[in-house]
Design a protein around this motif. Sequence first.
Motif, PDB file in Angstrom:
ATOM      1  N   MET A   1       0.832  -1.203   0.000  1.00 47.33           N
ATOM      2  CA  MET A   1       0.000   0.000   0.000  1.00 47.33           C
ATOM      3  C   MET A   1       0.871   1.258   0.000  1.00 47.33           C
ATOM      4  N   ALA A   2       1.965   1.211   0.749  1.00 46.65           N
ATOM      5  CA  ALA A   2       2.881   2.363   0.810  1.00 46.65           C
ATOM      6  C   ALA A   2       3.519   2.626  -0.549  1.00 46.65           C
ATOM      7  N   TYR A   3       3.658   1.566  -1.363  1.00 45.33           N
ATOM      8  CA  TYR A   3       4.169   1.769  -2.727  1.00 45.33           C
ATOM      9  C   TYR A   3       3.067   2.284  -3.657  1.00 45.33           C
ATOM     10  N   GLU A   4       1.895   1.688  -3.565  1.00 43.03           N
ATOM     11  CA  GLU A   4       0.838   1.927  -4.553  1.00 43.03           C
ATOM     12  C   GLU A   4       0.139   3.274  -4.415  1.00 43.03           C
ATOM     13  N   LYS A   5      -0.048   3.720  -3.176  1.00 45.15           N
ATOM     14  CA  LYS A   5      -0.849   4.935  -2.979  1.00 45.15           C
ATOM     15  C   LYS A   5      -0.032   6.180  -3.318  1.00 45.15           C
ATOM     16  N   PRO A   6      -0.448   6.962  -4.314  1.00 38.70           N
ATOM     17  CA  PRO A   6       0.322   8.153  -4.689  1.00 38.70           C
ATOM     18  C   PRO A   6       0.489   9.135  -3.530  1.00 38.70           C
ATOM     19  N   GLU A   7      -0.523   9.165  -2.631  1.00 41.73           N
ATOM     20  CA  GLU A   7      -0.472  10.136  -1.525  1.00 41.73           C
ATOM     21  C   GLU A   7       0.411   9.682  -0.362  1.00 41.73           C
ATOM     22  N   ALA A   8       0.909   8.437  -0.406  1.00 40.08           N
ATOM     23  CA  ALA A   8       1.779   7.950   0.676  1.00 40.08           C
ATOM     24  C   ALA A   8       3.066   8.774   0.716  1.00 40.08           C
ATOM     25  N   GLU A   9       3.459   9.201   1.927  1.00 44.06           N
ATOM     26  CA  GLU A   9       4.696   9.996   2.050  1.00 44.06           C
ATOM     27  C   GLU A   9       5.237   9.892   3.468  1.00 44.06           C
ATOM     28  N   GLY A  10       6.558  10.053   3.581  1.00 49.59           N
ATOM     29  CA  GLY A  10       7.192  10.083   4.901  1.00 49.59           C
ATOM     30  C   GLY A  10       7.169   8.746   5.613  1.00 49.59           C
ATOM     31  N   ARG A  11       6.884   8.812   6.929  1.00 48.69           N
ATOM     32  CA  ARG A  11       6.914   7.625   7.787  1.00 48.69           C
ATOM     33  C   ARG A  11       5.510   7.121   8.094  1.00 48.69           C
ATOM     34  N   TYR A  12       5.433   5.829   8.406  1.00 47.48           N
ATOM     35  CA  TYR A  12       4.174   5.226   8.871  1.00 47.48           C
ATOM     36  C   TYR A  12       4.474   4.237   9.994  1.00 47.48           C
ATOM     37  N   ILE A  13       3.791   4.382  11.120  1.00 44.88           N
ATOM     38  CA  ILE A  13       3.855   3.385  12.186  1.00 44.88           C
ATOM     39  C   ILE A  13       2.852   2.283  11.846  1.00 44.88           C
ATOM     40  N   CYS A  14       3.263   1.028  12.027  1.00 43.45           N
ATOM     41  CA  CYS A  14       2.403  -0.111  11.675  1.00 43.45           C
ATOM     42  C   CYS A  14       2.233  -1.030  12.885  1.00 43.45           C
ATOM     43  N   MET A  15       1.077  -0.927  13.544  1.00 45.65           N
ATOM     44  CA  MET A  15       0.755  -1.744  14.718  1.00 45.65           C
ATOM     45  C   MET A  15      -0.725  -2.098  14.691  1.00 45.65           C
ATOM     46  N   SER A  16      -1.053  -3.339  15.072  1.00 45.35           N
ATOM     47  CA  SER A  16      -2.454  -3.764  15.115  1.00 45.35           C
ATOM     48  C   SER A  16      -2.981  -3.899  16.541  1.00 45.35           C
ATOM     49  N   HIS A  17      -2.200  -4.552  17.417  1.00 44.22           N
ATOM     50  CA  HIS A  17      -2.709  -4.892  18.751  1.00 44.22           C
ATOM     51  C   HIS A  17      -1.681  -4.558  19.828  1.00 44.22           C
ATOM     52  N   ASN A  18      -2.177  -4.050  20.954  1.00 41.80           N
ATOM     53  CA  ASN A  18      -1.332  -3.765  22.111  1.00 41.80           C
ATOM     54  C   ASN A  18      -1.849  -4.618  23.267  1.00 41.80           C
ATOM     55  N   VAL A  19      -1.081  -5.644  23.637  1.00 40.21           N
ATOM     56  CA  VAL A  19      -1.559  -6.590  24.652  1.00 40.21           C
ATOM     57  C   VAL A  19      -0.427  -6.914  25.617  1.00 40.21           C
ATOM     58  N   LYS A  20      -0.754  -6.978  26.919  1.00 39.48           N
ATOM     59  CA  LYS A  20       0.284  -7.293  27.905  1.00 39.48           C
ATOM     60  C   LYS A  20       0.572  -8.793  27.910  1.00 39.48           C
ATOM     61  N   ASN A  21       1.784  -9.136  28.368  1.00 37.15           N
ATOM     62  CA  ASN A  21       2.211 -10.544  28.354  1.00 37.15           C
ATOM     63  C   ASN A  21       1.202 -11.472  29.032  1.00 37.15           C
ATOM     64  N   ARG A  22       0.678 -11.046  30.201  1.00 36.74           N
ATOM     65  CA  ARG A  22      -0.270 -11.894  30.927  1.00 36.74           C
ATOM     66  C   ARG A  22      -1.514 -12.197  30.072  1.00 36.74           C
ATOM     67  N   ASP A  23      -2.057 -11.144  29.440  1.00 41.43           N
ATOM     68  CA  ASP A  23      -3.254 -11.314  28.615  1.00 41.43           C
ATOM     69  C   ASP A  23      -2.957 -12.140  27.360  1.00 41.43           C
TER      70      ASP A  23
END
Length: 319
Positions: A237-259
């Motif tokens: 997507m970062a290649y294909e989208k003409p409007e893509a520029e600069g940096r992008y953070i890529c994260m889906s889930h934030n979960v603690k070790n116990r969980d």
Amino acid sequence: MAVQNGRFCVTGAGGFVGSWVVKLLLSKNCIVHGTVREPTDDKNSHLRKLDKASENLKLFKADLLDYDSLCLAIDGCVGVFHVASPVPSGSVPNPEVELIQPAVKGTLNVLKASLEAEVKRVVYVSSVAAVTMNPTWAEGQVLDESCWSDKEYCRNTENWYCLSKTEAESEALQFAKTTGFDLVTVCPTLILGPILQLTVNASTLVLIKLLKEGKESLENRPRKIVDVRDFAEALLMAYEKPEAEGRYICMSHNVKNRDLVEKLRRLYPNYNYPKNFVEVGEDRQLSSEKLQRLGWSYRSLDDTLIDSVESYREAGLLD
């Protein structure tokens, strides 16, 4: 800039992420030039088994510090996915030589070769290691693409991997700014998901250890996770989208070790999980909002965990 039917170079094609990027490009009828250390090595045999690999995949012996070898691999390509990067498996006796120089000089070599080959855009895999390591971030502050790890802090705390990724990404963006070259960088969190390659990579080992080691106690740290398949989609997507520029953070889930362990235990009750958890300090909050505005979406954590564990079983890694 459509990916379909194009010719692309993927550096580090035999690795965990690189293999999935190659697979995704081949599924879109692309010609893929994959750089590997040794094309005939058994470690790369999984690439030849991918759909359409026999006709559309060519492996190049290349080293990030060997500019000419990169030029050969990149020649004729419309886009480059620069995935290859040294990741330490343990202590680093000589960080400048083992990590920082290959990361920085290797990335600049890829960019220079791409500029020379008149590549339309390079998508570079950085890391949130280049975002989060900074003692000045306020507690509870949500970190976005404007946030950078502090190089001196990384050096003083001997966090060499974070330093190598921060140096490489900042140098790459400076190169793009100076030359006007089209570069997009993507900073993933911990990448999990099913493996295609035959060897165990660092992030996969994190999950295997949770399943097998049975530690008496483990710090209840947060795990910021993205599925390797969703990450590969983000790179395209970062290649294909003409409007893509600069940096992008890529994260889906934030979960603690116990969980995370409790979720795994519900899915797979018979593994040797950590017994106790020790609470630790604050959690760094990250935002993937910029990437989601491009149209990126991700699968459930259950899907990622199940597909990961099943692939480890198939590979005999949990025996």
